[in-house]
Design a protein around this motif. Sequence first.
Motif: not given
Length: 78
Positions: A33, A37, A51-52, A54-56, A58-59
């Motif tokens: 994060r 965030e 939502a965040i 779900e993105e993690l 891919n980071r």
Amino acid sequence: MTDDIWKRAEIESPCTKICQIHPDTRLCLGCARSTDEIAGWSQMSPEERRAIMEELPNRQPAPTKRRGGRAARLKRMK
């Protein structure tokens, strides 16, 4: 030692207790994060947090490419 202080049933969190911000990406090496965030997590809605989260996966919290090692140091010294 217990983890009771880290458990908050009302707020789901991706925190892994490896809290270190990478200087280039500005992402936490433990949870990926951003500092914004992390700071605003408790004020976010459950939908915003999900939502965040779900993105993690891919980071990339830290660059995977090496910065040059010994060869780069020797080149800078010339």
